[in-house]
Scaffold this motif. Structure first.
Motif, short mmCIF file in Angstrom:
data_model
loop_
_atom_site.label_atom_id
_atom_site.label_comp_id
_atom_site.label_asym_id
_atom_site.label_seq_id
_atom_site.Cartn_x
_atom_site.Cartn_y
_atom_site.Cartn_z
N GLU A 211 -1.02 11.16 7.69
CA GLU A 211 -0.55 9.97 7.00
C GLU A 211 -1.68 9.33 6.22
O GLU A 211 -2.81 9.22 6.70
CB GLU A 211 0.02 8.97 8.00
N ARG B 42 -2.55 5.96 3.53
CA ARG B 42 -2.17 4.70 2.89
C ARG B 42 -3.20 4.41 1.81
O ARG B 42 -4.40 4.40 2.08
CB ARG B 42 -2.12 3.56 3.91
N GLN C 122 0.85 -1.18 0.00
CA GLN C 122 0.00 0.00 0.00
C GLN C 122 0.89 1.24 0.00
O GLN C 122 1.79 1.36 0.83
CB GLN C 122 -0.91 0.01 1.23
N TRP C 123 0.64 2.15 -0.92
CA TRP C 123 1.47 3.34 -1.04
C TRP C 123 1.23 4.24 0.17
O TRP C 123 0.08 4.52 0.54
CB TRP C 123 1.15 4.09 -2.33
N GLU C 124 2.32 4.70 0.78
CA GLU C 124 2.25 5.49 2.01
C GLU C 124 2.71 6.92 1.75
O GLU C 124 3.80 7.15 1.22
CB GLU C 124 3.13 4.85 3.09
N ASP D 192 -4.45 1.78 -1.25
CA ASP D 192 -4.40 0.50 -1.98
C ASP D 192 -4.70 0.85 -3.44
O ASP D 192 -5.86 0.85 -3.87
CB ASP D 192 -5.43 -0.47 -1.41
#
Length: 301
Positions: free
Chosen positions: A214, A216, A205-207, A218
């Motif tokens: 923050e 995240r 998952q790109w953070e 998918d």
């Protein structure tokens, strides 16, 4: 029992237990798999117990094997320490230095550090093992690991190699000619993203992070790859947006072959660190390798 197995037989047993594979252990020991299999069969027959459960797909320790390994590992470590202490009396280090890292990090080391180290210490050998998964370097017989700082276990001593880095969302100019660049991470849901499958099999998952927030994501995408270098290649081909470390795309960004988006959502993170257990004696070869890394960083700024 009068039978005393040889040290090589016991090391072979420990190597199979660490690698959980006769084939991989045979490669590490420079033996034919059939030879290694014969060694373990003889060991089991002489001890009168089965040490491994074997199938065509897996190798696992039996209860007797687990007990033997638990007793054996400290003895083998003590033996390595004793030999290393003797080796410290040599004018220059010798032996094999085993480092577990990623393919990308090995490529970086090969540019300068490895050639300089091997030239200065001709009696040393390097065994650099590229592995996508984060392994227990002590249990698997490595002297050190080299990973991004955020992945280094907290009980390890870490030495920085290079500066901080960032993960960036990048795509080709051609892709953005056809698609409006995202303005926020949530916009990625409407893009073709090049997804990354991790060694565990899970999709990464790109953070992102900005001003303490923050996120995240998918991300969606028709293409999934398990190697960052291939993800960069796919982005260069206009197949979508990739989320990869800065050092992999710096040249492509400088030449305009890739375009960076969501820049303010991509904070810096600790770069590569070489790490090793603090409770163990540091081999002379590892100290020399660390010195060579530091010399390289001083030279390159």
């Amino acid at each position: 029992m009068n039978y005393q197995p040889s040290l090589n037989d016991l090391k072979a047993f420990a190597c199979i237990a660490a690698r959980q594979s006769f084939r991989k252990a045979a490669d590490d020991l420079a033996l034919a798999p059939s030879t290694l299999s014969h060694v373990i069969r003889s060991l089991e027959e002489n001890l009168g117990v089965r040490l491994f459960h074997r199938t065509t797909r897996s190798v696992a320790l039996t209860e007797a094997g687990e007990q033997l390994l638990a007793r054996l590992q400290p003895l083998l470590r003590d033996l390595d320490f004793a030999l290393e202490e003797v080796n410290s009396f040599r004018s220059k280090p010798s032996g094999v230095l085993r480092i577990n890292t990623s393919e990308i990090a090995i490529s970086m080391l090969l540019d300068d550090v490895v050639p300089a180290f091997l030239a200065q210490y001709p009696e040393m050998s390097l065994d650099l093992v590229s592995d996508g998964r984060l392994v227990d370097i002590v249990a698997e017989g490595f002297d050190a690991g080299l990973r991004l700082g955020e992945s280094v276990p907290q009980d390890m001593i870490a030495v920085r190699f290079g500066g901080e880095t960032r993960f960036l969302a990048v795509a080709s100019p051609d892709y953005f000619d056809r698609h409006k660049p995202p303005q926020s991470p949530d916009d990625l849901k409407h893009h073709h993203c090049i997804r990354h499958r991790m060694p565990s099999g899970k999709l990464y998952q790109w953070e992102f992070e900005r001003h303490g927030q923050e996120v995240r994501i998918d991300v969606p995408g028709a293409l999934t790859l398990d190697h960052p270098g291939m993800m960069v290649k796919a982005a260069l081909a206009g197949l979508g947006i990739a989320y990869v470390p800065l050092f992999l795309v710096a040249d492509a960004l400088d030449t305009g072959r890739l375009v960076n988006v969501l820049d303010d959502w991509c904070p810096t993170i600790p770069g590569l660190h070489l790490y090793y257990p603090g409770h163990r004696h540091v081999p002379k070869g590892l100290r020399a390798f660390i010195d060579e890394m530091k010399a390289h960083m001083k030279k390159t700024g």
